[in-house]
Design a protein around this motif. Structure first.
Motif, short mmCIF file in Angstrom:
data_model
loop_
_atom_site.label_atom_id
_atom_site.label_comp_id
_atom_site.label_asym_id
_atom_site.label_seq_id
_atom_site.Cartn_x
_atom_site.Cartn_y
_atom_site.Cartn_z
N ILE A 102 27.90 -22.34 22.30
CA ILE A 102 26.57 -22.21 21.70
C ILE A 102 25.89 -20.93 22.19
N PHE A 103 26.23 -20.51 23.40
CA PHE A 103 25.72 -19.26 23.95
C PHE A 103 26.76 -18.74 24.94
N PRO A 104 27.01 -17.42 24.98
CA PRO A 104 27.99 -16.89 25.94
C PRO A 104 27.69 -17.38 27.36
N ASN A 105 28.77 -17.67 28.11
CA ASN A 105 28.60 -18.35 29.39
C ASN A 105 28.77 -17.45 30.61
N ASN A 106 29.15 -16.19 30.39
CA ASN A 106 29.27 -15.25 31.52
C ASN A 106 29.19 -13.82 30.99
N PHE A 107 29.29 -12.87 31.89
CA PHE A 107 29.16 -11.44 31.55
C PHE A 107 30.15 -11.05 30.45
N GLN A 108 31.43 -11.42 30.64
CA GLN A 108 32.45 -11.00 29.69
C GLN A 108 32.22 -11.60 28.31
N GLU A 109 31.76 -12.85 28.26
CA GLU A 109 31.49 -13.48 26.97
C GLU A 109 30.30 -12.84 26.27
N LEU A 110 29.29 -12.45 27.05
CA LEU A 110 28.17 -11.72 26.45
C LEU A 110 28.66 -10.43 25.81
N SER A 111 29.58 -9.76 26.50
CA SER A 111 30.12 -8.50 26.00
C SER A 111 30.99 -8.73 24.75
N HIS A 152 27.05 -26.00 27.51
CA HIS A 152 26.88 -25.66 28.93
C HIS A 152 25.41 -25.51 29.32
N LEU A 153 24.60 -26.45 28.90
CA LEU A 153 23.18 -26.40 29.23
C LEU A 153 23.01 -26.51 30.75
N GLY A 154 22.28 -25.55 31.32
CA GLY A 154 22.08 -25.53 32.77
C GLY A 154 23.06 -24.66 33.52
N SER A 155 23.82 -23.82 32.81
CA SER A 155 24.88 -23.07 33.48
C SER A 155 24.41 -21.75 34.12
N TRP A 156 23.44 -21.08 33.51
CA TRP A 156 23.07 -19.74 33.98
C TRP A 156 22.15 -19.79 35.20
N ARG A 157 22.42 -18.94 36.19
CA ARG A 157 21.51 -18.80 37.32
C ARG A 157 20.29 -17.98 36.92
N SER A 158 20.49 -17.01 36.03
CA SER A 158 19.40 -16.17 35.56
C SER A 158 18.43 -16.99 34.71
N PRO A 159 17.14 -17.08 35.09
CA PRO A 159 16.18 -17.85 34.29
C PRO A 159 16.08 -17.34 32.85
N GLU A 160 16.17 -16.01 32.68
CA GLU A 160 16.07 -15.44 31.33
C GLU A 160 17.24 -15.88 30.45
N LEU A 161 18.44 -15.87 31.02
CA LEU A 161 19.61 -16.25 30.23
C LEU A 161 19.71 -17.76 30.06
N GLU A 162 19.24 -18.50 31.04
CA GLU A 162 19.19 -19.95 30.88
C GLU A 162 18.24 -20.32 29.73
N LYS A 163 17.14 -19.59 29.64
CA LYS A 163 16.18 -19.82 28.55
C LYS A 163 16.84 -19.53 27.20
N LEU A 164 17.60 -18.41 27.12
CA LEU A 164 18.28 -18.07 25.87
C LEU A 164 19.36 -19.09 25.52
N ASN A 165 20.03 -19.58 26.55
CA ASN A 165 21.06 -20.59 26.33
C ASN A 165 20.45 -21.80 25.63
N LEU A 200 28.51 -30.51 26.81
CA LEU A 200 27.09 -30.40 26.42
C LEU A 200 26.30 -29.86 27.60
N PHE A 201 26.56 -30.45 28.77
CA PHE A 201 25.95 -29.97 30.01
C PHE A 201 26.98 -29.21 30.83
N ASP A 252 28.74 -13.58 37.57
CA ASP A 252 27.73 -14.60 37.37
C ASP A 252 28.25 -16.03 37.49
N GLU A 253 29.48 -16.19 37.99
CA GLU A 253 29.97 -17.54 38.25
C GLU A 253 29.36 -18.05 39.54
N LYS A 254 28.83 -19.27 39.51
CA LYS A 254 28.25 -19.84 40.70
C LYS A 254 29.32 -20.02 41.76
#
Length: 401
Positions: free
Chosen positions: A214-223, A11-24, A49-50, A377-379
């Motif tokens: 590859i990286f959690p995709n929303n708040f609940q997955e991060l948790s 899900h490359l490009g999924s996060w609105r947050s620049p910090e979390l997009e960088k971590l993704n 992938l995207f 955090d869902e668009k």
């Protein structure tokens, strides 16, 4: 022995947050680092992938750079499209990656007598030959019906089937279309994606695996997941050994608080947060409870966020979906859930009697679909697409909406 990596749901490009997009993307880069260190013979990417069929130029440039690293180290990549990077037109940036010689989309089939007969992409690793088949995920789980028609030609060597779909064991809701794993065409290893869970099970001598995102995709997955992951698989003859590889990321701190008095909640939270070490950590704030004094707007979230960031947090997200005000639960105080459902059924029955139409049978499903909530955090556009696709499926519409 043959070794390969199985990734899915980047899900490359999924996060609105620049910090979390960088971590993704850093998690994706770290997965490539590990694949190179492990000297994998090849890699599989089982869809999404995207996050979109048309990712941004910046995401594309960084992704190409990582695929180039794999190519320079002679590690072939085999992939399929997922429900996010799939396009009904058949044109996506996965094609650009393939035409650049960075990967191979293994989708290759012909329809014969109502069956979808897949053709393999083959790779030779030493004396071993591996046959790789694949079928993409589609919007609204439309691939499920197709999967029931899949047919694989018999192979005398080890075979892999890549799918981006939901199996029955992991279907989060009974209404969601799903596949019975026992009905899948025979393969030795099923490389799956789509469900953001870490799951592996054996079917006879075969293995079916979801590696997780590859990286959690929303708040609940991060948790729940805390980090991303993929799977490294070793095969020797027909024997399969797989290992889950968790990708290290920032530490996650979950702050949970029950709120009854919104007037003092800000100070209470800040006092609690002040005792915590949040330096360079991802902070998840979860508020729940029934507000008896004040209202939600009395909680100064900007002040709380400012304090969290002053504590050196890497980034901060909040979830207040379980925080209720008297207005939110007024109706529930009058009638309980069973009575509400009973009342809905009575109203639908009365309406259907007074207004007979074939459409009436779909009313319960439509009411249920319209009650879905936007995820943290869902668009907005993703939520709208999800809702529209759900409605289209219920109404059995194709291109009207």
């Amino acid at each position: 022995m043959v070794k390969f990596a199985h990734l899915a749901d980047c899900h490359l490009g999924s996060w609105r947050s620049p910090e979390l997009e960088k971590l993704n993307f850093e998690s994706f880069r770290k997965s490539i680092d590990i694949i190179l260190q492990e000297k994998a013979d090849f890699a599989l990417m089982a869809g999404d992938l995207f996050d979109s069929a048309y990712p941004s130029i910046d995401i594309l440039k960084e992704t190409f750079a990582e695929f180039k690293r794999l190519k320079e180290n002679n590690i072939p990549v085999f992939l399929i499209a997922g429900s996010h990077d799939y396009s009904a037109s058949g044109k996506t940036f996965l094609d650009v990656l393939e035409k650049g010689g960075f990967c191979k989309n293994v989708l290759d089939y012909e329809e014969i007598d109502g069956k979808i007969r897949l053709a393999p992409s083959k790779i030779n690793v030493g004396p071993e030959t591996i046959s790789i088949f694949g079928y993409p995920g589609k919007k609204s789980s439309m691939e499920v019906e197709d999967i029931m028609r899949l047919e694989l030609p018999h192979q005398d060597n080890f075979s892999i089937l890549m799918l981006h779909t939901t199996i029955e064991d992991l279907a989060p809701h009974p209404e969601i279309p799903k596949v019975k794993k026992e009905k899948l065409p025979l393969a030795n290893y099923y490389a799956l994606g789509h469900i953001h869970q870490r799951f592996s099970t054996d079917i006879g001598n075969s293995r079916l695996t979801y590696p997780g995102p590859i990286f959690p995709n929303n708040f609940q997955e991060l948790s729940d997941l805390q980090s991303g992951s993929f799977v490294m698989v070793e095969i020797s003859g027909w024997d399969i050994k797989s290992s889950l590889i968790k990708i290290p990321t920032k530490e996650i701190v979950i702050i949970e608080e029950e709120v009854t008095n919104a007037l003092i909640a800000t100070e209470t939270l800040i006092e609690k947060i002040d005792r915590m070490n949040l330096n360079d950590k991802i902070v998840l704030l979860k508020l729940r409870g029934r507000i008896e004094q004040g209202k939600t707007s009395d909680i100064k979230f900007d002040k709380v966020e400012e304090f969290i960031r002053k504590k050196g947090a890497y980034t901060y997200l909040r979830n207040i979906s379980r925080l209720k005000t008297p207005e939110d639960i007024l109706e529930l105080d009058v009638v309980d859930t069973e009575e509400i459902e009973s009342l809905e059924k009575e109203l639908i029955k009365k309406f259907s009697t007074e207004n007979p139409h074939d459409f009436n049978s779909q009313l319960p499903s439509l009411i249920s679909a319209l009650s879905i909530e936007k995820e943290e955090d869902e668009k907005t556009i993703s939520f709208e697409e999800r809702l529209i696709e759900e409605l289209k499926q219920i109404m059995e519409l194709k291109e009207i909406l």
